[in-house]
Design a protein around this motif. Structure first.
Motif, PDB file in Angstrom:
ATOM      1  N   TRP A  88       0.837  -1.194   0.000  1.00  0.00           N
ATOM      2  CA  TRP A  88       0.000   0.000   0.000  1.00  0.00           C
ATOM      3  C   TRP A  88       0.871   1.242   0.000  1.00  0.00           C
ATOM      4  N   ARG A  89       0.423   2.272  -0.666  1.00  0.00           N
ATOM      5  CA  ARG A  89       1.230   3.463  -0.883  1.00  0.00           C
ATOM      6  C   ARG A  89       1.604   4.176   0.417  1.00  0.00           C
ATOM      7  N   GLU A  90       0.667   4.267   1.333  1.00  0.00           N
ATOM      8  CA  GLU A  90       0.926   5.051   2.551  1.00  0.00           C
ATOM      9  C   GLU A  90       2.074   4.488   3.390  1.00  0.00           C
ATOM     10  N   PRO A  91       2.056   3.203   3.753  1.00  0.00           N
ATOM     11  CA  PRO A  91       3.194   2.675   4.515  1.00  0.00           C
ATOM     12  C   PRO A  91       4.485   2.643   3.709  1.00  0.00           C
ATOM     13  N   VAL A  92       4.374   2.479   2.398  1.00  0.00           N
ATOM     14  CA  VAL A  92       5.577   2.545   1.565  1.00  0.00           C
ATOM     15  C   VAL A  92       6.195   3.936   1.642  1.00  0.00           C
ATOM     16  N   ALA A  93       5.365   4.958   1.546  1.00  0.00           N
ATOM     17  CA  ALA A  93       5.869   6.331   1.625  1.00  0.00           C
ATOM     18  C   ALA A  93       6.481   6.616   2.995  1.00  0.00           C
ATOM     19  N   GLU A  94       5.868   6.070   4.033  1.00  0.00           N
ATOM     20  CA  GLU A  94       6.372   6.301   5.388  1.00  0.00           C
ATOM     21  C   GLU A  94       7.745   5.686   5.582  1.00  0.00           C
ATOM     22  N   TYR A  95       7.952   4.508   5.033  1.00  0.00           N
ATOM     23  CA  TYR A  95       9.241   3.835   5.167  1.00  0.00           C
ATOM     24  C   TYR A  95      10.264   4.352   4.169  1.00  0.00           C
ATOM     25  N   GLY A  96       9.781   4.813   3.022  1.00  0.00           N
ATOM     26  CA  GLY A  96      10.666   5.307   1.974  1.00  0.00           C
ATOM     27  C   GLY A  96      10.644   4.388   0.768  1.00  0.00           C
ATOM     28  N   LEU A  97      10.277   4.941  -0.388  1.00  0.00           N
ATOM     29  CA  LEU A  97      10.092   4.125  -1.584  1.00  0.00           C
ATOM     30  C   LEU A  97      11.344   3.330  -1.936  1.00  0.00           C
ATOM     31  N   GLU A  98      12.483   3.963  -1.976  1.00  0.00           N
ATOM     32  CA  GLU A  98      13.708   3.264  -2.367  1.00  0.00           C
ATOM     33  C   GLU A  98      14.079   2.183  -1.350  1.00  0.00           C
ATOM     34  N   ARG A  99      13.871   2.474  -0.067  1.00  0.00           N
ATOM     35  CA  ARG A  99      14.180   1.482   0.965  1.00  0.00           C
ATOM     36  C   ARG A  99      13.269   0.263   0.848  1.00  0.00           C
ATOM     37  N   VAL A 100      11.979   0.501   0.573  1.00  0.00           N
ATOM     38  CA  VAL A 100      11.049  -0.617   0.420  1.00  0.00           C
ATOM     39  C   VAL A 100      11.407  -1.442  -0.812  1.00  0.00           C
ATOM     40  N   ALA A 101      11.711  -0.769  -1.902  1.00  0.00           N
ATOM     41  CA  ALA A 101      12.077  -1.485  -3.124  1.00  0.00           C
ATOM     42  C   ALA A 101      13.281  -2.395  -2.882  1.00  0.00           C
ATOM     43  N   ALA A 102      14.267  -1.884  -2.162  1.00  0.00           N
ATOM     44  CA  ALA A 102      15.449  -2.683  -1.855  1.00  0.00           C
ATOM     45  C   ALA A 102      15.105  -3.822  -0.893  1.00  0.00           C
ATOM     46  N   LEU A 103      14.229  -3.534   0.069  1.00  0.00           N
ATOM     47  CA  LEU A 103      13.857  -4.533   1.070  1.00  0.00           C
ATOM     48  C   LEU A 103      13.178  -5.735   0.430  1.00  0.00           C
ATOM     49  N   VAL A 104      12.194  -5.489  -0.414  1.00  0.00           N
ATOM     50  CA  VAL A 104      11.477  -6.614  -1.022  1.00  0.00           C
ATOM     51  C   VAL A 104      12.348  -7.319  -2.057  1.00  0.00           C
ATOM     52  N   ARG A 105      13.149  -6.549  -2.756  1.00  0.00           N
ATOM     53  CA  ARG A 105      14.041  -7.162  -3.756  1.00  0.00           C
ATOM     54  C   ARG A 105      15.054  -8.087  -3.077  1.00  0.00           C
ATOM     55  N   ASP A 106      15.670  -7.615  -2.000  1.00  0.00           N
ATOM     56  CA  ASP A 106      16.672  -8.425  -1.303  1.00  0.00           C
ATOM     57  C   ASP A 106      16.056  -9.664  -0.660  1.00  0.00           C
ATOM     58  N   ALA A 107      14.766  -9.569  -0.311  1.00  0.00           N
ATOM     59  CA  ALA A 107      14.084 -10.710   0.294  1.00  0.00           C
ATOM     60  C   ALA A 107      13.569 -11.694  -0.742  1.00  0.00           C
ATOM     61  N   GLY A 108      13.667 -11.340  -2.013  1.00  0.00           N
ATOM     62  CA  GLY A 108      13.182 -12.214  -3.070  1.00  0.00           C
ATOM     63  C   GLY A 108      11.675 -12.226  -3.212  1.00  0.00           C
ATOM     64  N   LEU A 109      11.009 -11.138  -2.770  1.00  0.00           N
ATOM     65  CA  LEU A 109       9.560 -11.073  -2.846  1.00  0.00           C
ATOM     66  C   LEU A 109       9.111 -10.432  -4.152  1.00  0.00           C
ATOM     67  N   GLU A 110       8.015 -10.952  -4.681  1.00  0.00           N
ATOM     68  CA  GLU A 110       7.351 -10.341  -5.822  1.00  0.00           C
ATOM     69  C   GLU A 110       6.243  -9.432  -5.312  1.00  0.00           C
ATOM     70  N   VAL A 111       6.244  -8.188  -5.744  1.00  0.00           N
ATOM     71  CA  VAL A 111       5.166  -7.267  -5.398  1.00  0.00           C
ATOM     72  C   VAL A 111       4.078  -7.429  -6.452  1.00  0.00           C
ATOM     73  N   THR A 112       2.957  -8.001  -6.054  1.00  0.00           N
ATOM     74  CA  THR A 112       1.925  -8.344  -7.037  1.00  0.00           C
ATOM     75  C   THR A 112       1.112  -7.132  -7.461  1.00  0.00           C
ATOM     76  N   THR A 113       0.836  -6.227  -6.532  1.00  0.00           N
ATOM     77  CA  THR A 113       0.163  -4.975  -6.871  1.00  0.00           C
ATOM     78  C   THR A 113       0.622  -3.883  -5.922  1.00  0.00           C
ATOM     79  N   LEU A 114       0.400  -2.643  -6.353  1.00  0.00           N
ATOM     80  CA  LEU A 114       0.485  -1.501  -5.452  1.00  0.00           C
ATOM     81  C   LEU A 114      -0.930  -0.963  -5.286  1.00  0.00           C
ATOM     82  N   CYS A 115      -1.361  -0.842  -4.049  1.00  0.00           N
ATOM     83  CA  CYS A 115      -2.682  -0.316  -3.723  1.00  0.00           C
ATOM     84  C   CYS A 115      -2.508   1.045  -3.044  1.00  0.00           C
ATOM     85  N   ARG A 116      -3.130   2.022  -3.384  1.00  0.00           N
ATOM     86  CA  ARG A 116      -4.026   2.173  -4.466  1.00  0.00           C
ATOM     87  C   ARG A 116      -3.915   3.599  -4.937  1.00  0.00           C
TER      88      ARG A 116
END
Length: 278
Positions: free
Chosen positions: A34-62
């Motif tokens: 979800w956009r709000e918690p992503v923005a709170e944590y930081g977009l680039e940090r979240v992108a790196a976090l999920v990428r390093d964990a091997g997670l697929e982001v199926t959607t961004l809401c909303r």
């Protein structure tokens, strides 16, 4: 659990870092953010976090909310955020009536016009705009697109990889024509989301969802319809429920996976191939 995706809102209060860790520990490799918690944590940090964990982001809401004055800039930002997170699907909730307006027909036309303006940017970013029709009770304040037909009428003006439709069982279960239409939808289905309808609805109605199997929605019928349509993508559990939110995140995840597994057992007790496995 090869197709199961855990929608972040289902465990609303679960810290994002702990969420990622919990998914990895549970061998769940898909998440909807979800956009709000992503923005709170930081977009680039979240992108790196999920990428390093091997997670697929199926959607961004909303995104969506086209009745707002800044809808154009905000939706373009949302498209860029989806691309940065590596997901190809941005869920659109159209928004309700503009303040003081009773012109729902005009509001729906505005949604169609707004999406048309966003398509070039989304296509360039490789992001599909997934129009989500919401239950009619949300028409005034949250979403003037309320039926499958209304969503498809907008989406069909564009290639399916540019504009699709979200199948959300919570919002569509009441429509006695929708299953046949979903079966014919083909690649117009951008994402499939599960939640059950439970009563009595709470004040504000937003949190009146249950895990699959807890309410009156025929989840198996929706499973069959999206399968017949040829949809083979992720299946998200997206539940908003105050009581559920009070539980620890790992418990919510466990309950979600168990609910989906039980639904599959009920639907195909003798099948070796499962919707959530393989």
């Amino acid at each position: 659990m090869s197709r199961f995706s855990f929608n972040q809102i289902t465990a609303k209060h679960w810290d994002l870092v702990d969420l990622v860790k919990g998914l990895v520990e549970a061998d769940v490799d898909k998440v909807a953010l979800w956009r709000e918690p992503v923005a709170e944590y930081g977009l680039e940090r979240v992108a790196a976090l999920v990428r390093d964990a091997g997670l697929e982001v199926t959607t961004l809401c909303r995104s969506g909310f086209f009745q707002e004055p800044d809808w154009f800039d905000d939706n373009r930002r949302a498209i860029d955020e989806a691309a940065a997170l590596g997901t190809g699907v941005l869920v659109l909730v159209s928004g309700g009536l503009p303040s003081g307006s009773k012109d729902i027909k005009g509001a729906r036309q505005h949604v169609a016009d707004a999406i048309a303006q966003l398509v070039p940017h989304a296509a360039a970013a490789g992001v599909t705009l997934a129009i989500e029709p919401l239950h009619p009770m949300y028409a005034a304040d949250r979403c003037v697109i309320n039926t499958w037909d209304q969503a498809v009428a907008i989406a069909s003006a564009f290639p399916a990889d540019q504009v699709g439709v979200t199948v959300d069982t919570y919002h569509l279960w009441w429509d006695d024509t929708v299953l046949d239409k979903i079966e014919q939808a083909g690649d117009r289905i951008a994402i499939y989301q599960l939640a059950d309808w439970i009563t009595p609805l709470p004040a504000g109605v937003l949190t009146g969802r249950g895990l699959p199997g807890q309410g009156c929605v025929d989840i198996a019928a929706f499973d069959a319809a999206v399968e017949k349509a040829g949809y083979t993508g992720p299946i998200e559990v997206e539940v908003m429920n105050e009581e559920l939110w009070q539980r620890p995140g790992r418990e919510i995840l466990s309950l979600s996976t168990a609910a989906c597994a039980q639904q599959e057992i009920r639907r195909r007790p003798s099948s070796e191939a499962t919707l959530f496995g393989g």
